[in-house]
Motif scaffolding. Structure first.
Motif, PDB file in Angstrom:
ATOM      1  N   LYS A   1       0.955  -1.219  -0.022  1.00  0.00           N
ATOM      2  CA  LYS A   1       0.000   0.116   0.088  1.00  0.00           C
ATOM      3  C   LYS A   1       0.936   1.386   0.086  1.00  0.00           C
ATOM      4  N   MET A   2       2.090   1.209  -0.772  1.00  0.00           N
ATOM      5  CA  MET A   2       3.010   2.255  -0.679  1.00  0.00           C
ATOM      6  C   MET A   2       2.383   3.513  -1.197  1.00  0.00           C
ATOM      7  N   ASP A   3       1.388   3.295  -2.096  1.00  0.00           N
ATOM      8  CA  ASP A   3       0.849   4.267  -2.762  1.00  0.00           C
ATOM      9  C   ASP A   3      -0.035   5.326  -1.983  1.00  0.00           C
ATOM     10  N   LEU A   4      -0.174   4.826  -0.835  1.00  0.00           N
ATOM     11  CA  LEU A   4      -1.099   5.835   0.272  1.00  0.00           C
ATOM     12  C   LEU A   4      -0.089   6.710   0.870  1.00  0.00           C
ATOM     13  N   ILE A   5       1.034   6.494   0.779  1.00  0.00           N
ATOM     14  CA  ILE A   5       2.259   7.494   1.277  1.00  0.00           C
ATOM     15  C   ILE A   5       2.384   8.663   0.615  1.00  0.00           C
ATOM     16  N   ASP A   6       2.388   9.714   1.591  1.00  0.00           N
ATOM     17  CA  ASP A   6       2.547  11.068   0.732  1.00  0.00           C
ATOM     18  C   ASP A   6       4.177  11.318   1.095  1.00  0.00           C
ATOM     19  N   ALA A   7       4.915  10.844   0.065  1.00  0.00           N
ATOM     20  CA  ALA A   7       6.499  10.670   0.149  1.00  0.00           C
ATOM     21  C   ALA A   7       7.098  12.074   0.564  1.00  0.00           C
ATOM     22  N   ASP A   8       6.484  13.170  -0.230  1.00  0.00           N
ATOM     23  CA  ASP A   8       7.065  14.268   0.143  1.00  0.00           C
ATOM     24  C   ASP A   8       6.777  14.721   1.510  1.00  0.00           C
ATOM     25  N   LYS A   9       5.553  14.521   2.025  1.00  0.00           N
ATOM     26  CA  LYS A   9       5.512  14.978   3.673  1.00  0.00           C
ATOM     27  C   LYS A   9       6.240  14.117   4.359  1.00  0.00           C
TER      28      LYS A   9
ATOM     29  N   CYS B   1      16.650   4.076   6.653  1.00  0.00           N
ATOM     30  CA  CYS B   1      16.023   3.018   6.261  1.00  0.00           C
ATOM     31  C   CYS B   1      14.322   3.579   5.545  1.00  0.00           C
ATOM     32  N   CYS B   2      13.684   4.544   6.334  1.00  0.00           N
ATOM     33  CA  CYS B   2      12.594   5.037   5.779  1.00  0.00           C
ATOM     34  C   CYS B   2      12.749   5.740   4.435  1.00  0.00           C
ATOM     35  N   LEU B   3      13.652   6.605   4.474  1.00  0.00           N
ATOM     36  CA  LEU B   3      13.778   7.330   3.208  1.00  0.00           C
ATOM     37  C   LEU B   3      14.353   6.481   2.152  1.00  0.00           C
ATOM     38  N   SER B   4      14.996   5.475   2.286  1.00  0.00           N
ATOM     39  CA  SER B   4      15.388   4.421   1.111  1.00  0.00           C
ATOM     40  C   SER B   4      14.165   3.852   0.715  1.00  0.00           C
ATOM     41  N   ILE B   5      13.324   3.323   1.449  1.00  0.00           N
ATOM     42  CA  ILE B   5      12.000   2.480   1.422  1.00  0.00           C
ATOM     43  C   ILE B   5      10.908   3.536   0.471  1.00  0.00           C
ATOM     44  N   ILE B   6      11.306   4.807   0.666  1.00  0.00           N
ATOM     45  CA  ILE B   6      10.157   5.778  -0.229  1.00  0.00           C
ATOM     46  C   ILE B   6      11.010   6.382  -1.251  1.00  0.00           C
TER      47      ILE B   6
END
Length: 280
Positions: free
Chosen positions: A96-104, A137-142
């Protein structure tokens, strides 16, 4: 070799979520996001993730996000970098990565990097190498790792390396297996493993194994370890979802039959990591 009682472990993990008023649930209230990550990842490694209601879990995770982009440990709780990574990892488990607002999310984490390259856990400013790993880790994932100063982040982590080859939570801090996992994981994700003294660190880690076969986190600590399922930190102690996850993850790394392989740097099943980066 002892048998992994998978069905009992699954039943235990599901029961943790259903109990709301007992001691374990009350003390875990602020860590519910972490508990969800530990439990759900353990279920996925055992091939049992389909026993949970995806929509219910995902809806709850998203309700824990703040306007800042960070996630809280539960609904109504303040955001923290620790819970933010767990939220992203849970969404990754369910594709469900599409639900993440990567910029925020990126802006939230970038705002927590300090001038010396370290990271604070939240607005209150506590610094710990765990948070360095979490940020990386978090930034790498997104796919946003380039948004922080990676060079400074690596330099800070190396400043926490000790004469015994291990790493502490801050410069001069005691070497601990938990911090070593975070520091080595962060260095692996940034392509900086060459900065680790592998022979010295390897010797320190080997010395963590005690006569029972178990492993401890630091010198002189007791080792970490069927009735109702779940795994405890050592024999005869009460089980908890944290040690259940790490017990299953450890067995996965040891290639225990019937368990999916786990990526040690991302602390996620290998198939989830492949999906994130290679769309497999």
């Amino acid at each position: 070799m002892g048998e992994l009682v998978t069905d009992k472990h699954v039943k235990y993990i599901l029961s943790v979520e259903k109990r709301k008023d007992d001691f374990e649930s009350v003390v875990m209230e602020h860590l519910r996001m972490n508990g969800a990550y530990w439990g759900l990842t353990a279920l996925d490694l055992m091939g049992k993730l389909d026993v949970v209601d995806v929509n219910e879990v995902v809806s709850w995770v998203m309700s824990c996000q703040h306007d800042s982009g960070g996630f809280g440990g539960n609904v109504g709780h303040d955001p923290h970098i620790l819970y933010t990574l767990s939220a992203v990892q849970v969404l990754a488990l369910f594709d469900k990565m599409d639900l993440i607002d990567a910029d925020k999310v990126t802006n939230y984490i970038v705002g927590l990097q300090n001038e010396d390259g370290s990271f604070s856990g939240d607005m209150w400013g506590e610094v710990d190498t765990r948070f360095s790993y979490i940020a990386i880790c978090c930034l790498s994932i997104i796919h946003r790792l380039d948004k922080i100063n990676v060079e400074k982040a690596v330099k800070y982590i190396i400043s926490c390396k000790n004469m015994d080859g291990g790493f502490g939570c801050t410069p001069g801090g005691e070497s601990h297996a938990g911090q070593i996992f975070c520091c080595v994981g962060a260095l692996a994700l940034t392509g900086s493993l060459d900065l680790v003294n592998k022979d010295l660190l390897g010797w320190w880690l080997c010395e963590r194994q005690v006569k029972s076969g178990g492993l401890n986190g630091r010198p002189e600590k007791l080792p970490d370890d069927k009735e109702k399922g779940g795994i405890s930190d050592r024999p005869d102690d009460a089980v908890d979802v944290f040690h259940t996850y790490f017990g299953v993850a450890g067995l996965s790394l040891l290639e225990y039959p019937g368990l999916k392989p786990i990526d040690p740097a991302y602390a996620l099943p290998v198939d989830v990591v492949n999906r994130i980066f290679f769309k497999k």
